[in-house]
Design an enzyme around this catalytic site. Structure first.
Site, short mmCIF file in Angstrom:
data_model
loop_
_atom_site.label_atom_id
_atom_site.label_comp_id
_atom_site.label_asym_id
_atom_site.label_seq_id
_atom_site.Cartn_x
_atom_site.Cartn_y
_atom_site.Cartn_z
N ASP B 198 -36.58 -17.44 -17.70
CA ASP B 198 -36.39 -18.88 -17.58
C ASP B 198 -35.58 -19.14 -16.29
OD1 ASP B 198 -35.52 -21.54 -17.89
OD2 ASP B 198 -34.50 -21.19 -19.79
N HIS B 372 -30.55 -24.77 -21.23
CA HIS B 372 -30.98 -23.70 -20.32
C HIS B 372 -29.81 -23.05 -19.59
CE1 HIS B 372 -35.32 -24.52 -20.67
NE2 HIS B 372 -34.94 -25.78 -20.85
#
Lengths: 554, 554
Positions: B198, B372
């Site tokens: 990610d 995130h």
């Protein structure tokens, strides 16, 4: 008889960011502060620009004593070329403002061919300008992202009305004087009836950083760069442009400028002495591209991702002179205006795909700072002026509402803080402020065909007078036309027949077929479609309907 | 014979945010990780959803050993109802994931009527799932903005391939376990060939704050509120919803939920035991609206300004049950996804105009935190796993490029970090990683007519097969139709005649005339236009062309 009151009518810039224009009136005297324009949003296809509806001023033009310009940004002067002709004044209208703002306004009016409609007055701080019988204006220096920025203090028989314009309190501005706190404090002591305050940055706590912070960051980032450096910012951000040139100079780089609006704005700023770049630093573009890569910095337009600007052409590899490669650096010394986030992101991605290093505010926060006051500064302005009444302007409705909360926290009461909507008449006596009726107001859509063919339309006229819709579908990747153009008329019955429409469509198709090679940008398709159809339909039917180019992507 | 290599093919989610889907292959075994969908951008009018082109997998469906789901967000599971039918597998396809992700996937497939195409496997951390002969999957708990989030560790004969999914390192998650650092470190010791990480938050320095920070802020903000409180967040953000309910409970407020997707997601999360709200706290909406204003909190959909969601209807005063007034508070516990900034701002402005206090991230930064990893966490993941090769995924191209710079700063070299584009075949041996050919890939446009009538189209087929364009102009303020609808066909010669087109246009006009009263939202016009025209044209001409509703605003 009722006692005369000060009337304030915002005709733009409240409940929106853009097209700032405020009317002040006292008895027989009327002045306008600023005359801005606004760029249309995505869904308003086919509109080039939006300006305020000034019907209210048109009907009272004999009382208009002048237009006072706070500073030379588009959202404060961009409406002038379209608004002055509407006023139909017998004599040129006096404009007041800084030398830079006046020069920018002059260039705009000249380009539009309406220079004779205005009379330019370059103002000096501390001077008083008589505007009719009852009003006097004083211009108080403030710091913002363009030199020559002023707050306007209007002396009325009921006390000062202070209009901040766009401002922040920058104690160390790299160009020009700091905000004149001493004079603002004096005004407060003399008695301020009314403050209209910039509210757009009220969401931010604390104090906006000094523009000097950007100097340090630019010096460091340009120093670390190995190859070519391209820096983009707003064409009117003369302070930033000056800092970039100085940082380049200190690192042994020459500077070349690409982009018509930036070439023009820097030339004017130099001519007027606002900017004094080190000698022999700015060089022509064709000389600069021959220098070793580490000895040059290019200043370009396109910080908002505009498709036709120099930077977009650099990013797509189509700039005639400036080519970038791995090891080069592009600096975005600006943040996207709301609505432009996507085009800016796309430009950044495209540059990364070329292997270029990109420096932008998400990864280097002090590569740009705002020109607007944060909460502590908004409070400080209130403290200096101690106005009886307060009206937030220059902001979306949420900014105005949050500014009211800030004023209430400082001890103001509900009756002292008025939240305006466009066209509201706000009326003030010594002890009372209130909202009266709402006057005719709103948005006028500006349609520019070819060079100087300007058509203004009231929004609600458009449906009645009919529109021509041209639909096309473009492939997202190749930018080729995959369907259309298809031209149809709405509400033009009797004014235009099927043959005329068909001929216009054929003409547009032929035009686009000849230019199909490289693929079409959105902006190019919109402007060409408008020009080709408008010309052809005028030739055949002698009408100028609104043309709505509709470009879908698949 | 060449030694077998691990092949990785991202079919979505790189160079974009959305529709995540990655293929992993080793010899005869193939697995997919995630099967996401993406919402179309503004210019792609008439498209309801976009999913990855999985031609590559379709042609090898006999080798597909399963679809591994990292977590239950739309951009990871939203493509399943459209992709599974394309695979034409003889047996149901095994899906693996957390109980929550499986339940969300099941609800989606059930709604689309294709439940029988999948076989659901709820996974447990520490277990190994055999996928064909050569691959084994292990699911490692990670923290993200939804419970039941996993990284997937694929054991291959060449070492571990670790696919992080969406993650951050949250040491104090309010729901569920923290990211399993110990197991990640073990994987690193066992030997990681390859990391797919990610990268979407690589622009941010430091460490993303713990979700626990939001608990404190919610507790304070709800405590300060005087009247009704409305809180909006993503329907799938179960952790946030749970925190809001707990904060409401501690302040003596009952909670009611408005919005179909949020009702469904919370019901599933409660049934599975992910969420255990205090008893008697969640009450029906019709009971809640009768409570005193300071004793209730409404949880609603609409955090992205979606026109049809509960919050938009509250803001416009059209919600059937929830009415707000001055003194009430609306909390946005979410930030706008890129592209939604304008609609969110408009909703906030509309609420302020009603006199409501609005709390959102610009003025209360910890009312929401990201799910995130920021730069320090991305570095930490690399440090734990020490992979030989690194591929950033889940991000726009600039995020992937910045992640490469981060990896290079940590000592990786150019040959170890591969930047993928959609469809690239990345191939890895023990000592070499390289990009091979690019396979057929891209976007498939999903068109939903009525309830279950789903049409999938390849982008490049559309021009060839023709489109129907319906143009309308809407007044910005009144939302009334001021011109149109005008219906035309492009590239459908011979398949449709003028009479059919005229009849479809008349049908649409009649339909809209009957519903003209309240004004039209953009979304309503788009969906109704598609349904009415599609039905009528299918009835008359037995074809289902793409319908492009084009709505301009003036």
């Amino acid at each position: 008889m009722a006692r005369p009151r000060v009337r304030v009518i915002p005709l733009g810039g409240v409940g929106e960011v853009g097209k700032n224009l405020t009317v002040y009136e006292y008895r027989g005297d009327l002045v306008m502060i600023d005359a801005g324009a606004k760029f249309p949003e995505e869904e308003m296809r086919g509109v080039d620009l939006i300006v305020p509806d000034i019907t209210y001023v048109k009907e009272r033009v004999d009382r208009l004593r002048g237009i006072l310009i706070t500073h030379g940004h588009e959202d404060h002067i961009g409406g002038l070329p379209y608004l002055l002709p509407q006023l139909k004044s017998r004599a040129p209208i006096p404009l007041y403002g800084s030398a830079l703002a006046m020069a920018y306004a002059e260039a705009k009016l000249d380009e539009a061919g309406v220079l004779d409609l205005a009379e330019f007055h370059v103002v000096e701080p501390g001077q008083h300008y008589q505007l009719g019988r009852y009003l006097t204006a004083e211009f108080v220096p403030v710091t913002h992202s363009i030199p020559g920025s002023f707050a306007v203090a209007l002396r009325t028989p009921l006390g000062w009305a202070v209009h901040t314009g766009d401002f922040k309190f920058d104690p160390t501005p790299p160009l020009g004087p700091p905000t004149d706190e001493a004079r603002l404090r004096e005004l407060g002591n003399e008695g301020v009836l009314l403050l209209l305050s910039d509210a757009v940055r009220v969401e931010r706590p604390g104090h906006t950083p000094s523009e000097a912070v950007v100097s340090e960051t630019l010096y460091r980032v340009i120093g670390e760069a190995k190859g070519r450096v391209v820096l983009t910012t707003f064409a009117s951000n003369i302070t930033r442009i000056d800092q970039a040139i100085r940082a380049a100079y200190r690192h042994g780089r020459k500077v070349a400028i690409s982009g018509r609006s930036m070439e023009q704005s820097t030339r004017i700023a130099q001519d007027l002495g606002y900017m004094k770049p080190p000698p022999d630093t700015i060089i022509p573009l064709d000389v600069a591209v021959k220098l070793p890569r580490e000895q040059v910095l290019f200043l370009t337009t396109g910080s908002q991702g505009e498709a036709s600007a120099a930077l977009a052409r650099i990013a797509s590899g189509e700039h005639p002179a400036i080519k970038l490669q791995r090891g080069d650096t592009v600096i975005f010394s600006a943040t996207p205006v709301p609505g432009n986030e996507d085009t800016v992101s796309q430009t950044i991605d495209q540059l990364f795909r070329r292997g270029v290093s990109v420096v932008y505010s998400a990864i280097e926060p002090t590569i740009h700072v705002s020109g607007h006051a944060s909460r502590d500064e908004l409070r400080f302005m209130l403290r200096l002026l101690r106005p009886r009444f307060v009206v937030p302007i220059h902001g979306e409705y949420r900014h105005l509402a949050l500014y009211r909360e800030l004023a209430l926290e400082m001890g103001y009461n509900d009756a002292q803080v008025l939240l305006p909507e466009i066209g509201n008449v706000l009326s003030f006596g010594r002890d009372s402020g209130r909202r009266e009726q709402t006057v005719e107001s709103g948005a006028v859509l500006v349609d520019i065909i070819g060079n100087r063919n300007v058509i203004l339309r009231q929004r609600d006229e458009i449906a009645a007078s009919g529109v021509i819709i041209a639909t096309m579908i473009v492939d997202r990747d190749s930018r080729q036309l995959i369907a259309g153009p298809d031209v149809s008329a709405q509400g033009l019955d009797g004014q235009i027949d099927a043959k005329v429409l068909k001929r216009a469509e054929d003409e547009l198709r032929r035009f686009l077929e000849k230019r199909q090679k490289g693929g079409f940008s959105y902006g190019y398709l919109v402007s060409r479609t408008k020009n080709v159809l408008s010309r052809q339909i005028y030739r055949d039917a002698k009408i100028r309907p609104m043309i709505l180019p509709v470009i879908s992507e698949l």
